[in-house]
Design a protein around this motif. Structure first.
Motif, PDB file in Angstrom:
ATOM      1  N   UNK A 161      -2.292  -4.256 -11.243  1.00  0.00           N
ATOM      2  CA  UNK A 161      -1.904  -3.220 -12.212  1.00  0.00           C
ATOM      3  C   UNK A 161      -3.086  -2.662 -12.997  1.00  0.00           C
ATOM      4  N   UNK A 162      -4.236  -3.333 -12.925  1.00  0.00           N
ATOM      5  CA  UNK A 162      -5.367  -2.968 -13.793  1.00  0.00           C
ATOM      6  C   UNK A 162      -6.330  -1.969 -13.159  1.00  0.00           C
ATOM      7  N   UNK A 163      -6.258  -1.773 -11.844  1.00  0.00           N
ATOM      8  CA  UNK A 163      -7.228  -0.889 -11.173  1.00  0.00           C
ATOM      9  C   UNK A 163      -6.571   0.451 -10.860  1.00  0.00           C
ATOM     10  N   UNK A 164      -6.610   1.346 -11.836  1.00  0.00           N
ATOM     11  CA  UNK A 164      -5.928   2.636 -11.709  1.00  0.00           C
ATOM     12  C   UNK A 164      -6.573   3.501 -10.628  1.00  0.00           C
ATOM     13  N   UNK A 165      -7.893   3.435 -10.493  1.00  0.00           N
ATOM     14  CA  UNK A 165      -8.572   4.230  -9.458  1.00  0.00           C
ATOM     15  C   UNK A 165      -8.067   3.877  -8.065  1.00  0.00           C
ATOM     16  N   UNK A 166      -7.938   2.592  -7.779  1.00  0.00           N
ATOM     17  CA  UNK A 166      -7.454   2.153  -6.466  1.00  0.00           C
ATOM     18  C   UNK A 166      -6.015   2.602  -6.248  1.00  0.00           C
ATOM     19  N   UNK A 167      -5.180   2.441  -7.277  1.00  0.00           N
ATOM     20  CA  UNK A 167      -3.765   2.792  -7.159  1.00  0.00           C
ATOM     21  C   UNK A 167      -3.586   4.296  -6.928  1.00  0.00           C
ATOM     22  N   UNK A 168      -4.290   5.122  -7.693  1.00  0.00           N
ATOM     23  CA  UNK A 168      -4.153   6.572  -7.527  1.00  0.00           C
ATOM     24  C   UNK A 168      -4.763   7.037  -6.200  1.00  0.00           C
ATOM     25  N   UNK A 169      -5.836   6.384  -5.766  1.00  0.00           N
ATOM     26  CA  UNK A 169      -6.418   6.715  -4.460  1.00  0.00           C
ATOM     27  C   UNK A 169      -5.409   6.445  -3.348  1.00  0.00           C
ATOM     28  N   UNK A 170      -4.714   5.335  -3.459  1.00  0.00           N
ATOM     29  CA  UNK A 170      -3.704   4.974  -2.454  1.00  0.00           C
ATOM     30  C   UNK A 170      -2.547   5.969  -2.469  1.00  0.00           C
ATOM     31  N   UNK A 171      -2.135   6.373  -3.658  1.00  0.00           N
ATOM     32  CA  UNK A 171      -1.051   7.365  -3.765  1.00  0.00           C
ATOM     33  C   UNK A 171      -1.505   8.698  -3.165  1.00  0.00           C
ATOM     34  N   UNK A 172      -2.708   9.155  -3.526  1.00  0.00           N
ATOM     35  CA  UNK A 172      -3.205  10.442  -3.022  1.00  0.00           C
ATOM     36  C   UNK A 172      -3.386  10.446  -1.510  1.00  0.00           C
ATOM     37  N   UNK A 173      -3.704   9.276  -0.960  1.00  0.00           N
ATOM     38  CA  UNK A 173      -3.891   9.166   0.491  1.00  0.00           C
ATOM     39  C   UNK A 173      -2.565   9.268   1.239  1.00  0.00           C
TER      40      UNK A 173
END
Length: 374
Positions: free
Chosen positions: A85-97
């Motif tokens: 839950x703490x790595x927003x960059x990774x999470x948003x990158x995954x969503x955008x992909x």
């Protein structure tokens, strides 16, 4: 080593909140505000809140409240459950992909992730972006009754009680001459010390814009927003060069790619930034950086979000160095009720950034459930 908290659940609720009056735009008249409220819960017990809001169903753009809820439930939630839950960059990158477009939906998700992380670290969302330059932001009011005398009366009252000193007029649904007469009458009635901006909402073609912006400019109107179709980037550049009254790109400057193109050709001397259009606060900050490098002013726009979306916008806008045209984050003032226990404070023509970790607001879940669409 202690494991980082993981995301337990992602919930999207459609809520309908009543408005104080009908709100007339060139493409629709709003009788209520419908928003999608995002709730993200993590294993450390922290809950983050976000909001995805559009105007008039699908008259503004390709996302609707119903499609946003579906996108969260079917496509985004499975990508987030169980993840750090703490790595927003990774999470948003995954969503955008995995999810193309859907910027309004992504803005709500990213806001909830930022709210969670701010609470986790004990800092505000603005502090996650380096801190606020201004904790009080100018906020204008839109006069949208469509009746000239009614709009003048409303504006004079708000000036008298020192709630607003800048007003926006939404035009474009009528024949241009009628709209311009309406605007000029209001400007004359309020005087030269009151700033008037005009939002044409893409309603004119370039030829019509050249004729009628000249009249607006000659009558002291301060800012012209998105007079022509958003895809006519070169037309925006021509109008920007042709007039000395500032031309603002709004619908045209949605993505970072849009901003890059418009900066290159100077398609607008002001950019309206809206976190719903950009797909979240990170992209809003990127566009602000491009605008600053190109000597283009900024305006903090709204999709008439409720308190959650407006506060999220205020946090990122407060970090901008070139917010020379203030904001229009008056969305919560259009509502007759709210789903938060600590509403935004509007005072002396400004809004005050909430204090506290994350967004700095508390959601009233009883109210949320009351207004939730069954």
């Amino acid at each position: 080593m202690e494991k980082n908290p993981a995301i337990l659940s992602v919930e999207a609720s459609i809520i309908d909140l009543p408005t104080i009056r009908p709100h007339k735009l060139s493409m629709a008249t709003m009788m209520k505000q419908t928003m999608v409220i995002i709730k993200i819960t993590s294993t450390d017990g922290i809950i983050g809140w976000g909001e995805s809001t559009t105007i008039g169903g699908m008259t503004y753009g390709p996302e609707s409240p119903e499609s946003m809820k579906l996108t969260v439930d079917q496509y985004i939630s499975p990508l987030l459950i169980g993840k750090d839950a703490t790595n927003i960059n990774v999470l948003m990158h995954e969503i955008n992909r995995n999810v193309k477009g859907n910027t309004f939906t992504k803005a709500g998700i990213e806001t909830a992730l930022l709210d969670s992380q701010g609470k986790r670290l004990g800092v505000s969302v603005a502090e996650l972006f380096g801190g606020s330059i201004n904790s009080k932001l100018p906020v204008l009011w839109t006069l949208a009754s469509g009746n000239t005398e009614k709009d003048i009366e409303e504006a004079k009252h708000l000036i008298k009680i020192n709630r607003h000193d800048t007003f926006k007029l939404k035009i474009g649904s009528n024949e241009p001459k009628k709209d311009v007469v309406h605007v000029v009458a209001i400007k004359k009635a309020l005087g030269e010390n009151i700033r008037i901006t005009v939002d044409i909402n893409q309603a004119w073609n370039e030829y019509t814009a050249k004729i009628w912006i000249k009249v607006l400019q000659d009558n002291g109107i301060d800012l012209i927003e998105q007079p022509i179709i958003k895809t006519n980037f070169d037309g925006l550049a021509r109008l920007t060069e042709y007039f000395h009254v500032p031309i603002m790109a709004d619908e045209a400057v949605a993505t970072t790619e849009d901003a890059m193109k418009l900066c290159k050709i100077r398609g607008g001397s002001v950019f309206a930034i809206k976190i719903m259009k950009t797909g979240g606060l990170y992209n809003a900050a990127k566009i602000a950086g491009m605008a600053e490098a190109s000597d283009i002013g900024l305006y903090g726009g709204t999709m008439l979000e409720g308190t959650i979306g407006s506060v999220a916008s205020a946090h990122i806008f407060s970090t901008f160095t070139n917010l020379s045209w203030g904001t229009e984050l008056f969305g919560p003032m259009l509502l007759t009720d709210d789903i938060v226990t600590n509403p935004m404070v509007f005072k002396d023509c400004k809004l005050e950034l909430p204090k506290g970790p994350g967004l700095g607001i508390e959601v009233d879940e009883d109210k949320l459930n009351h207004y939730k669409r069954k």
